[in-house]
Design a protein around this motif. Structure first.
Motif, short mmCIF file in Angstrom:
data_model
loop_
_atom_site.label_atom_id
_atom_site.label_comp_id
_atom_site.label_asym_id
_atom_site.label_seq_id
_atom_site.Cartn_x
_atom_site.Cartn_y
_atom_site.Cartn_z
N ARG A 127 0.83 -1.22 0.00
CA ARG A 127 0.00 0.00 0.00
C ARG A 127 0.86 1.26 0.00
O ARG A 127 0.44 2.30 -0.52
CB ARG A 127 -0.93 0.00 1.22
CG ARG A 127 -2.03 -1.04 1.16
CD ARG A 127 -3.11 -0.76 2.19
NE ARG A 127 -2.60 -0.86 3.56
CZ ARG A 127 -2.62 -1.97 4.27
NH1 ARG A 127 -3.11 -3.09 3.75
NH2 ARG A 127 -2.15 -1.99 5.51
N ALA A 128 2.06 1.17 0.57
CA ALA A 128 2.94 2.34 0.64
C ALA A 128 3.82 2.49 -0.60
O ALA A 128 4.65 3.41 -0.66
CB ALA A 128 3.83 2.25 1.88
N GLY A 129 3.66 1.62 -1.58
CA GLY A 129 4.38 1.77 -2.84
C GLY A 129 5.66 0.95 -2.97
O GLY A 129 6.38 1.08 -3.96
N TYR A 130 5.98 0.11 -2.00
CA TYR A 130 7.14 -0.76 -2.12
C TYR A 130 6.81 -1.88 -3.10
O TYR A 130 5.66 -2.31 -3.22
CB TYR A 130 7.51 -1.37 -0.76
CG TYR A 130 7.98 -0.38 0.28
CD1 TYR A 130 9.34 -0.20 0.53
CD2 TYR A 130 7.07 0.36 1.02
CE1 TYR A 130 9.77 0.69 1.50
CE2 TYR A 130 7.49 1.26 1.99
CZ TYR A 130 8.84 1.42 2.22
OH TYR A 130 9.27 2.31 3.18
N SER A 131 7.84 -2.41 -3.76
CA SER A 131 7.61 -3.53 -4.67
C SER A 131 7.36 -4.80 -3.87
O SER A 131 7.87 -4.96 -2.76
CB SER A 131 8.82 -3.73 -5.59
OG SER A 131 9.93 -4.23 -4.86
N ARG A 132 6.58 -5.71 -4.44
CA ARG A 132 6.32 -6.99 -3.77
C ARG A 132 7.62 -7.77 -3.59
O ARG A 132 7.83 -8.41 -2.55
CB ARG A 132 5.32 -7.82 -4.58
CG ARG A 132 4.93 -9.13 -3.88
CD ARG A 132 3.94 -9.91 -4.72
NE ARG A 132 2.68 -9.21 -4.83
CZ ARG A 132 1.70 -9.28 -3.92
NH1 ARG A 132 1.86 -10.00 -2.83
NH2 ARG A 132 0.59 -8.61 -4.11
N ARG A 133 8.50 -7.69 -4.57
CA ARG A 133 9.76 -8.43 -4.48
C ARG A 133 10.59 -7.95 -3.29
O ARG A 133 11.18 -8.74 -2.58
CB ARG A 133 10.54 -8.26 -5.78
CG ARG A 133 11.78 -9.11 -5.88
CD ARG A 133 12.43 -8.99 -7.24
NE ARG A 133 11.59 -9.56 -8.29
CZ ARG A 133 11.93 -9.60 -9.57
NH1 ARG A 133 13.08 -9.10 -9.97
NH2 ARG A 133 11.12 -10.14 -10.47
N PHE A 134 10.61 -6.63 -3.07
CA PHE A 134 11.34 -6.08 -1.93
C PHE A 134 10.73 -6.57 -0.62
O PHE A 134 11.44 -6.98 0.30
CB PHE A 134 11.30 -4.55 -1.98
CG PHE A 134 11.87 -3.89 -0.75
CD1 PHE A 134 13.23 -3.67 -0.62
CD2 PHE A 134 11.03 -3.48 0.28
CE1 PHE A 134 13.76 -3.07 0.51
CE2 PHE A 134 11.54 -2.87 1.42
CZ PHE A 134 12.91 -2.66 1.53
N GLY A 135 9.40 -6.52 -0.53
CA GLY A 135 8.72 -6.96 0.69
C GLY A 135 8.99 -8.42 1.00
O GLY A 135 9.30 -8.79 2.14
#
Length: 424
Positions: A127-135
């Motif tokens: 929701r905050a704009g981080y990529s899924r891969r980073f998360g």
């Protein structure tokens, strides 16, 4: 040839996705039967391995982690870390590392941490704009802090097999675990520089104060558990029991636990403990077979013929653990390999606590690498993405974890300083 046939049979069973315990147990039993041994022998070996006094701490530490998960402690830690670091660029990445670090004092399982924290941390990142891969990468890598930072279930297993002080191993693991967290934060810092459109949260003193009040009592758990062990007030087993009781009181006090939740908590604890103990027992049986075939002596002669330097030996051990960690469960590897490596380590003057921390660190990296990579599959399941996508997210975070392994090998004082300071 006998040992080679045994290993081929085990690898074949593992390739067929037979559970690790049965992949060890089956060939071991066949060997003993063909060797003319009574079936009473494997029964005694299995019972003695599972009945070790040191391993009494395992079910209690599992119970502690399960209660902490069910009591919503991770949510409280997340809210506090978010209130503290949410305004920083890449704040949610640092929050993920911080929550895993805080939660690791109450849980010794990377798989449990990944399953619980991924549901709490990844949706806000998206929701905050981080990529899924980073998360996926930061949550998966941060989960590895749990089995390194005490209370650590792999440390209890190692201590039982190597006959070393669990308290000393716990103390020796603290600085490497903190270095893991620091290294992961460095990778977060580098990666978030490249991400655009990340939303930052505003800072609120009132929100921080409210979150701090909600986390004040849970954050005392490490003081109760580790303070009791390192201060000589509790044995690790007693500390685990006290910690579980403390978490239970908090859960009922906060209203996040109900009496009806207790059966599910106990069932989860029993099933997890049973899986661990079955692996321990089957690996002990296989260890007896390898000892009978003089594998430890052959390995000792091979290593000592190659090098008489303790640092080189530790490097070889780390390389072996990285390899085995990709295909074999960490518990099984520790039970099987520690009795073989300890005599060599003793002859080379390697500190057993340093050996234990190095082995655990290297084995835990295997949780993030195919083909076994249990944490990869957990994140794939909870986030409904392919395992390959999870692994690509994790890849940058493997660098600081490998660096930590090398630091333990080349700077053993990182491990030995705290136990020596505490007189353990």
């Amino acid at each position: 040839m006998t040992v080679l046939a045994l290993l081929v049979a085990i690898l074949l069973l593992l390739a067929l996705r037979v559970p690790v315990a049965f992949a060890f147990l089956g060939p071991g039993l066949v060997y003993l039967v063909l060797d003319g041994e009574s079936l009473g022998l494997p029964m005694r070996l299995v019972a003695n391995a599972a009945g070790s006094f040191v391993l009494l701490a395992v079910p209690l530490f599992v119970l502690l982690g399960v209660i902490a998960n069910r009591a919503g402690i991770a949510d409280r830690l997340f809210d506090f870390a978010l209130a503290l670091f949410g305004r920083v660029r890449g704040g949610l990445g640092y929050v993920s590392v911080g929550v895993s670090l805080g939660f690791s004092w109450m849980s010794g399982s990377a798989v449990a941490d990944a399953a619980a924290l991924s549901k709490v941390e990844i949706p806000p990142m998206l929701r905050a704009g981080y990529s899924r891969r980073f998360g996926l990468g930061v949550v998966g890598a941060s989960a590895l802090i749990a089995p390194v930072m005490p209370p650590s279930i792999p440390a209890v297993i190692f201590a039982g097999q190597a006959s070393v002080s669990t308290g000393a191993l716990f103390a020796g693991s603290v600085l490497p675990a903190l270095l893991m967290a620091l290294g992961l934060c460095v990778v977060v810092f580098v990666l978030v520089r490249r991400q655009e459109g990340i939303v930052h949260l505003g800072f609120s003193r009132a929100r921080l104060a409210a979150a701090a009040r909600r986390v004040a009592l849970p954050i005392l758990a490490p003081v109760v558990i580790l303070g009791g062990i390192l201060g000589g007030l509790f044995t690790p087993t007693e500390a685990a029991a006290v910690g579980a009781a403390y978490m239970l009181v908090l859960g009922f006090g906060y209203g996040t636990l109900k009496v009806r939740d207790l059966p599910r908590i106990l069932v989860e604890t029993v099933t997890t403990t049973a899986a661990i103990m079955l692996i321990v027992a089957s690996a002990a049986l296989l260890g007896y077979v390898l000892a009978k075939e003089r594998v430890p002596q052959a390995l000792a002669d091979l290593v000592l013929g190659f090098t008489d330097d303790g640092t080189v030996f530790l490097l070889l051990v780390v390389a072996l653990m990285l390899l085995l960690g990709t295909v074999v469960d960490a518990t099984a590897t520790l039970v099987l390999v520690v009795p073989i490596l300890m005599p060599v380590a003793t002859r080379l003057g390697v500190d057993p606590v340093v050996l234990g921390v190095a082995m655990i660190l290297a084995l835990m990296i295997g949780l993030l690498t195919p083909p076994v990579g249990t944490v990869l599959y957990v994140l794939s399941s909870t986030q409904r993405v392919r395992v390959g996508e999870v692994f690509r997210g994790v890849l940058p975070f493997l660098v600081p974890l490998l660096v930590c392994c090398l630091l333990v090998v080349f700077v053993p004082g990182l491990v030995t300083w705290l136990p020596a300071t505490l007189g353990l």
